[in-house]
Design a protein around this motif. Structure first.
Motif, PDB file in Angstrom:
ATOM      1  N   UNK A 106      39.018 -17.504  62.119  1.00  0.00           N
ATOM      2  CA  UNK A 106      38.786 -18.052  63.617  1.00  0.00           C
ATOM      3  C   UNK A 106      38.742 -19.569  63.873  1.00  0.00           C
ATOM      4  N   UNK A 107      39.510 -20.250  62.816  1.00  0.00           N
ATOM      5  CA  UNK A 107      39.357 -21.894  63.057  1.00  0.00           C
ATOM      6  C   UNK A 107      40.822 -22.349  63.267  1.00  0.00           C
ATOM      7  N   UNK A 131      42.725 -15.445  59.600  1.00  0.00           N
ATOM      8  CA  UNK A 131      41.982 -14.517  60.053  1.00  0.00           C
ATOM      9  C   UNK A 131      41.731 -15.012  61.805  1.00  0.00           C
ATOM     10  N   UNK A 132      42.229 -14.206  62.998  1.00  0.00           N
ATOM     11  CA  UNK A 132      42.236 -14.876  64.234  1.00  0.00           C
ATOM     12  C   UNK A 132      42.229 -13.888  65.252  1.00  0.00           C
ATOM     13  N   UNK A 133      41.878 -14.212  66.482  1.00  0.00           N
ATOM     14  CA  UNK A 133      42.287 -13.413  67.584  1.00  0.00           C
ATOM     15  C   UNK A 133      43.635 -13.348  67.986  1.00  0.00           C
ATOM     16  N   UNK A 134      44.230 -12.209  68.360  1.00  0.00           N
ATOM     17  CA  UNK A 134      45.774 -12.413  68.862  1.00  0.00           C
ATOM     18  C   UNK A 134      45.833 -11.302  69.962  1.00  0.00           C
ATOM     19  N   UNK A 135      46.983 -11.238  70.717  1.00  0.00           N
ATOM     20  CA  UNK A 135      47.342 -10.377  71.634  1.00  0.00           C
ATOM     21  C   UNK A 135      48.751  -9.735  71.422  1.00  0.00           C
ATOM     22  N   UNK A 148      43.147 -20.355  73.954  1.00  0.00           N
ATOM     23  CA  UNK A 148      44.220 -19.393  74.483  1.00  0.00           C
ATOM     24  C   UNK A 148      44.584 -18.497  73.197  1.00  0.00           C
ATOM     25  N   UNK A 149      44.892 -17.254  73.515  1.00  0.00           N
ATOM     26  CA  UNK A 149      44.920 -16.197  72.525  1.00  0.00           C
ATOM     27  C   UNK A 149      46.477 -15.984  72.243  1.00  0.00           C
ATOM     28  N   UNK A 197      42.428  -8.387  66.595  1.00  0.00           N
ATOM     29  CA  UNK A 197      42.164  -9.277  65.413  1.00  0.00           C
ATOM     30  C   UNK A 197      43.493  -9.162  64.524  1.00  0.00           C
ATOM     31  N   UNK A 198      43.852 -10.160  63.881  1.00  0.00           N
ATOM     32  CA  UNK A 198      44.900 -10.156  62.802  1.00  0.00           C
ATOM     33  C   UNK A 198      44.393 -10.854  61.487  1.00  0.00           C
TER      34      UNK A 198
END
Length: 284
Positions: free
Chosen positions: A146-147, A174-178, A199-200, A276-277
Motif C-alpha cells: 500500500x505504498x 500489494x495495493x488497492x485495485x479496481x 486514485x485506485x 486488493x491485489x
C-alpha cells in the motif's frame, strides 16, 4: 465472496488474515535479504523477520517537489542486531579515514553484505522512495504494501524498487485495485477520507506499470476484502467527511445511490468492501 478483515493471533503479535495471506504469497526464504518500503511504519518487517536472513525497513518519503534538490542519503549505518557489526558501506571512509563517495562524486550507496538470520534491522531508515541509498541488486526480496501509489510518482518508485532487487529476486507489490471494467466512482469515498488519495488503479494499469518498468509478472492474486467501516474511518482527516461517508453508505444500504463500496450491515455494524491485489514480479 469477500474475505472478512478480522484479526487472528500470530507469533508475538496479532496478524490480520490478509497479512498472513500476503506472507504466504511472498514465499519468504530463510536466506532472503529483504527490503520493505512503506509509507510510515508498516507491518511487513515484523512479519518477515522470523523467516528470513535480514530485513531492512524504509519509512519512505515522497519524491521531492519539482525544483527541489533530491538525491540519495550519504550517511546511514545498518546494524544486524546480534553483534555481527554494521553492514559494509560502499564508498565509506578509506584507509586514511577520508569520507568516500559514489561514482562521479554522488553520495555512496550501501551494500547489504552481512546479516543474521531472523534479526530485524534495528534502524528504520527514512529515504526518498525514488532514490534509495542502496547499490544495485542489494536485495533478494523487495516488498511494498500500500505504498507504491500512495507515495506519488509510481513509475519512478517502481523503477527504484527494481533497481535494488537482485536479478532472480522477487518484488512483491500489494495495493488497492479496481476491476478493469469498473468505474472510478469508488475513489470519491476514498478521497473523502483522504484528500491525497491518488486514485485506485485498474488491475491492467498495475500490471502494465510493472512490465513497462522492466519486470516480468510471475503471479497475481486479486481478491475482495470486506471490512468494518469505523476503524477505517478513524483515519479520516475531517470528522465531517467521515460523517458524509457514513451517510452515503447507509443511504446505499437503504436502496440509495451506489458508491461502489458495496456496504452492508453485519451485526449492527456497517461494513464495506475493497479489492486488493498481490503481484509477484521479477526484474528482467
Amino acid at each position: 465472496m469477500p474475505h472478512p478483515a478480522t484479526m487472528t493471533q500470530g507469533p508475538g503479535a496479532p496478524f490480520a488474515p490478509h497479512l498472513r495471506r500476503l506472507l504466504e504469497f511472498t514465499e519468504p526464504d530463510r536466506d532472503d535479504v529483504c527490503l520493505d518500503v512503506a509509507r510510515g511504519q508498516g507491518p511487513m518487517p515484523a512479519a518477515l523477520w522470523p523467516q528470513v536472513r535480514h530485513v531492512t525497513a524504509v519509512d519512505a518519503l515522497p519524491p521531492p517537489a519539482p525544483g527541489r534538490r533530491g538525491g540519495r542519503m550519504s550517511t546511514v549505518t545498518f546494524g544486524t542486531g546480534l553483534g555481527t557489526g554494521p553492514v559494509r558501506i560502499l564508498g565509506g571512509p578509506d584507509d586514511r579515514g577520508r569520507p568516500g563517495t559514489g561514482r562521479g562524486g554522488a553520495p555512496p550507496r550501501h551494500d547489504i553484505t552481512t546479516g543474521h538470520r531472523g534479526t530485524p534491522d534495528p534502524v528504520r531508515v527514512r529515504a526518498d522512495a525514488t532514490a534509495l541509498p542502496y547499490r544495485d541488486g542489494s536485495f533478494t526480496l523487495v516488498t511494498a504494501r500500500f505504498s507504491l501509489f500512495a507515495l506519488g510518482a509510481p513509475d519512478r518508485v517502481l523503477r527504484e524498487l527494481l533497481r535494488v532487487c537482485r536479478p532472480g529476486g522477487r518484488l512483491i507489490i500489494a495495493d488497492l485495485v479496481r476491476g478493469n471494467l469498473a468505474q472510478p466512482d469508488r475513489d470519491r469515498i476514498e478521497r473523502l477520507r483522504d484528500p491525497d488519495h491518488p486514485g485506485t488503479p485498474s488491475i491492467a494499469a498495475v500490471t502494465d506499470l510493472i512490465t513497462t518498468a522492466g519486470a516480468s509478472i510471475r503471479r497475481l492474486d486479486v481478491f475482495t476484502v470486506e471490512r468494518p467501516l469505523e476503524p477505517w474511518l478513524a483515519g479520516a482527516r475531517d470528522p465531517d467527511a467521515a460523517d458524509r461517508i457514513r451517510t452515503a453508505l447507509l443511504d446505499e444500504v437503504d436502496g440509495g445511490p451506489r458508491t461502489g463500496a458495496k456496504p452492508r450491515v453485519i451485526g449492527g455494524e456497517l461494513w464495506f468492501t475493497q479489492s486488493w491485489a498481490h503481484v509477484a514480479a521479477e526484474p528482467i
